[in-house]
Design a protein around this motif. Structure first.
Motif, PDB file in Angstrom:
ATOM      1  N   VAL A  13       0.832  -1.206   0.000  1.00  0.00           N
ATOM      2  CA  VAL A  13       0.000   0.000   0.000  1.00  0.00           C
ATOM      3  C   VAL A  13       0.864   1.252   0.000  1.00  0.00           C
ATOM      4  O   VAL A  13       0.594   2.210  -0.740  1.00  0.00           O
ATOM      5  CB  VAL A  13      -0.942  -0.013   1.228  1.00  0.00           C
ATOM      6  CG1 VAL A  13      -1.710   1.296   1.326  1.00  0.00           C
ATOM      7  CG2 VAL A  13      -1.910  -1.190   1.148  1.00  0.00           C
ATOM      8  N   THR A  14       1.925   1.248   0.815  1.00  0.00           N
ATOM      9  CA  THR A  14       2.807   2.423   0.886  1.00  0.00           C
ATOM     10  C   THR A  14       3.466   2.710  -0.462  1.00  0.00           C
ATOM     11  O   THR A  14       3.561   3.866  -0.889  1.00  0.00           O
ATOM     12  CB  THR A  14       3.889   2.200   1.958  1.00  0.00           C
ATOM     13  OG1 THR A  14       3.264   2.004   3.222  1.00  0.00           O
ATOM     14  CG2 THR A  14       4.817   3.393   2.035  1.00  0.00           C
ATOM     15  N   ILE A  15       3.908   1.667  -1.145  1.00  0.00           N
ATOM     16  CA  ILE A  15       4.621   1.857  -2.413  1.00  0.00           C
ATOM     17  C   ILE A  15       3.667   2.209  -3.544  1.00  0.00           C
ATOM     18  O   ILE A  15       3.866   3.209  -4.253  1.00  0.00           O
ATOM     19  CB  ILE A  15       5.428   0.591  -2.758  1.00  0.00           C
ATOM     20  CG1 ILE A  15       6.561   0.394  -1.748  1.00  0.00           C
ATOM     21  CG2 ILE A  15       6.003   0.683  -4.174  1.00  0.00           C
ATOM     22  CD1 ILE A  15       7.306  -0.919  -1.905  1.00  0.00           C
ATOM     23  N   LEU A  16       2.620   1.402  -3.716  1.00  0.00           N
ATOM     24  CA  LEU A  16       1.754   1.566  -4.886  1.00  0.00           C
ATOM     25  C   LEU A  16       0.717   2.669  -4.717  1.00  0.00           C
ATOM     26  O   LEU A  16       0.311   3.287  -5.709  1.00  0.00           O
ATOM     27  CB  LEU A  16       1.042   0.241  -5.189  1.00  0.00           C
ATOM     28  CG  LEU A  16       1.958  -0.925  -5.606  1.00  0.00           C
ATOM     29  CD1 LEU A  16       1.131  -2.163  -5.923  1.00  0.00           C
ATOM     30  CD2 LEU A  16       2.813  -0.539  -6.816  1.00  0.00           C
ATOM     31  N   ALA A  17       0.269   2.902  -3.500  1.00  0.00           N
ATOM     32  CA  ALA A  17      -0.761   3.918  -3.298  1.00  0.00           C
ATOM     33  C   ALA A  17      -0.193   5.251  -2.837  1.00  0.00           C
ATOM     34  O   ALA A  17      -0.726   6.304  -3.193  1.00  0.00           O
ATOM     35  CB  ALA A  17      -1.798   3.421  -2.281  1.00  0.00           C
ATOM     36  N   HIS A  18       0.875   5.214  -2.055  1.00  0.00           N
ATOM     37  CA  HIS A  18       1.392   6.460  -1.478  1.00  0.00           C
ATOM     38  C   HIS A  18       2.567   7.012  -2.282  1.00  0.00           C
ATOM     39  O   HIS A  18       2.545   8.166  -2.716  1.00  0.00           O
ATOM     40  CB  HIS A  18       1.809   6.197  -0.028  1.00  0.00           C
ATOM     41  CG  HIS A  18       1.903   7.439   0.798  1.00  0.00           C
ATOM     42  ND1 HIS A  18       0.801   8.138   1.215  1.00  0.00           N
ATOM     43  CD2 HIS A  18       2.978   8.118   1.289  1.00  0.00           C
ATOM     44  CE1 HIS A  18       1.173   9.193   1.925  1.00  0.00           C
ATOM     45  NE2 HIS A  18       2.495   9.202   1.980  1.00  0.00           N
ATOM     46  N   TRP A  19       3.604   6.178  -2.468  1.00  0.00           N
ATOM     47  CA  TRP A  19       4.779   6.660  -3.183  1.00  0.00           C
ATOM     48  C   TRP A  19       4.471   6.891  -4.663  1.00  0.00           C
ATOM     49  O   TRP A  19       4.917   7.874  -5.256  1.00  0.00           O
ATOM     50  CB  TRP A  19       5.912   5.655  -3.019  1.00  0.00           C
ATOM     51  CG  TRP A  19       7.229   6.095  -3.597  1.00  0.00           C
ATOM     52  CD1 TRP A  19       7.596   7.362  -3.941  1.00  0.00           C
ATOM     53  CD2 TRP A  19       8.358   5.261  -3.899  1.00  0.00           C
ATOM     54  NE1 TRP A  19       8.874   7.366  -4.436  1.00  0.00           N
ATOM     55  CE2 TRP A  19       9.363   6.110  -4.419  1.00  0.00           C
ATOM     56  CE3 TRP A  19       8.607   3.908  -3.757  1.00  0.00           C
ATOM     57  CZ2 TRP A  19      10.609   5.618  -4.816  1.00  0.00           C
ATOM     58  CZ3 TRP A  19       9.853   3.423  -4.152  1.00  0.00           C
ATOM     59  CH2 TRP A  19      10.839   4.254  -4.670  1.00  0.00           C
ATOM     60  N   TYR A  20       3.705   6.005  -5.278  1.00  0.00           N
ATOM     61  CA  TYR A  20       3.414   6.129  -6.712  1.00  0.00           C
ATOM     62  C   TYR A  20       2.678   7.427  -7.029  1.00  0.00           C
ATOM     63  O   TYR A  20       2.863   8.007  -8.101  1.00  0.00           O
ATOM     64  CB  TYR A  20       2.592   4.929  -7.170  1.00  0.00           C
ATOM     65  CG  TYR A  20       2.348   4.877  -8.662  1.00  0.00           C
ATOM     66  CD1 TYR A  20       3.296   4.329  -9.517  1.00  0.00           C
ATOM     67  CD2 TYR A  20       1.178   5.392  -9.230  1.00  0.00           C
ATOM     68  CE1 TYR A  20       3.098   4.289 -10.886  1.00  0.00           C
ATOM     69  CE2 TYR A  20       0.970   5.354 -10.588  1.00  0.00           C
ATOM     70  CZ  TYR A  20       1.928   4.800 -11.414  1.00  0.00           C
ATOM     71  OH  TYR A  20       1.717   4.769 -12.774  1.00  0.00           O
ATOM     72  N   THR A  21       1.819   7.877  -6.116  1.00  0.00           N
ATOM     73  CA  THR A  21       1.014   9.082  -6.375  1.00  0.00           C
ATOM     74  C   THR A  21       1.695  10.358  -5.913  1.00  0.00           C
ATOM     75  O   THR A  21       1.120  11.447  -6.075  1.00  0.00           O
ATOM     76  CB  THR A  21      -0.344   8.964  -5.672  1.00  0.00           C
ATOM     77  OG1 THR A  21      -0.141   8.805  -4.258  1.00  0.00           O
ATOM     78  CG2 THR A  21      -1.128   7.776  -6.204  1.00  0.00           C
TER      79      THR A  21
END
Length: 283
Positions: free
Chosen positions: A164-172
């Motif tokens: 979640v941290t990588i794909l939802a937070h860092w990616y955006t």
């Protein structure tokens, strides 16, 4: 010279005993208690819960035949069945490999990503320190939680949080939101810290105490290849995407997603780990 014909009846007899009688009894001993246990915990949603539990059997129905289909022609039917028979350690070692493959990618490239996203260089380089700030509680607290709820359960939760941290937070994250870039570093360092402290514990749960040294060494030897390959592959992804970090972020997130699946599968072979850790014996 005439050759004796192979004893076809004896071969069929062996298959009948092993796969028919013994296999049927074993499958029944596994299936019936598992389905019955669901009924003990659910009443209003019992049908749905039972359906979800039974759906997991379809996963094994996909994985195990593929193992036999592709391994048997190369290694023989006996080794194909042996591989099916000992996936606990193999799956745990594979999960450790995936974690080591993924964990160093954000640590290596988050600072350069911050520079490209528009942060000043001093703030971007400060992320190195922030990545280790979050790792301090991230390595200690999961151990306390794992003693209460199980190491595989805790690793699954932390791996999911990393996804979640990588794909939802860092990616955006974008150049207009420096706070999101910084918080991505803190969140990832916290949730990824469990990989350092809990993977050895997970390995210890799938082997005998006297075998822990060699099993741990084997697992981390395999994981070292992932740690060595992750960073250059991530760099190549950035180069192919002409400096864009989106492909790298997706790559790291997918690796963590695969690690999550591996921990869940390994957990599937250790049903006792869903239970709370037992109290220590009185001396």
């Amino acid at each position: 010279m005439c050759r004796a014909k192979p004893n076809v009846l004896l071969e069929f007899y062996q298959y009948l005993l092993s796969f028919g009688a013994l296999g049927g009894i074993s499958a029944s001993l596994l299936y019936n208690p598992s389905v019955s246990a669901v009924g003990h915990w659910f009443y209003r949603k019992c049908a749905l819960a039972t359906g979800v539990a039974c759906a997991a059997g379809g996963i094994g129905g996909v994985v195990f035949p593929l193992i036999v289909l592709y391994v048997a022609p190369r290694l023989g039917f006996g080794w194909a069945l042996r591989i099916v028979g000992f996936p606990r350690f193999a799956t745990t070692a594979f999960a450790a490999f995936l974690i080591e493959f993924a964990v160093f990618i954000p640590y290596t490239y988050l600072c350069s990503y911050a520079v490209r996203a528009g942060l000043d260089r001093q703030t971007a380089y400060l992320l190195h320190a922030l990545l280790n700030v979050g790792a301090v509680p991230g390595r200690a607290l999961p151990g306390y939680i794992a003693d209460r709820f199980g190491s595989f359960n805790t690793m699954s939760v932390t791996a999911f949080a990393c996804v979640v941290t990588i794909l939802a937070h860092w990616y955006t994250a974008s150049s207009t939101n420096a706070a999101q870039v910084i918080s991505s570093a803190l969140l990832f360092s916290f949730w990824s810290g469990a990989a350092i402290s809990l993977i050895p514990v997970c390995i210890g749960r799938v082997c005998k105490t006297e075998d822990y040294g060699k099993r741990s060494g084997t697992a981390f030897s395999l994981a070292s290849f992932g740690a060595s390959a992750g960073i250059p592959i991530a760099g190549a992804i950035i180069e192919v995407n002409h400096g864009s970090y989106h492909g790298l972020i997706v790559f790291a997130g997918v690796l963590y997603l695969a690690a999550l699946a591996a921990f869940i599968v390994a957990r599937r072979f250790l049903p006792e780990l869903f239970l709370q850790a037992p109290e220590p014996l009185a001396v």
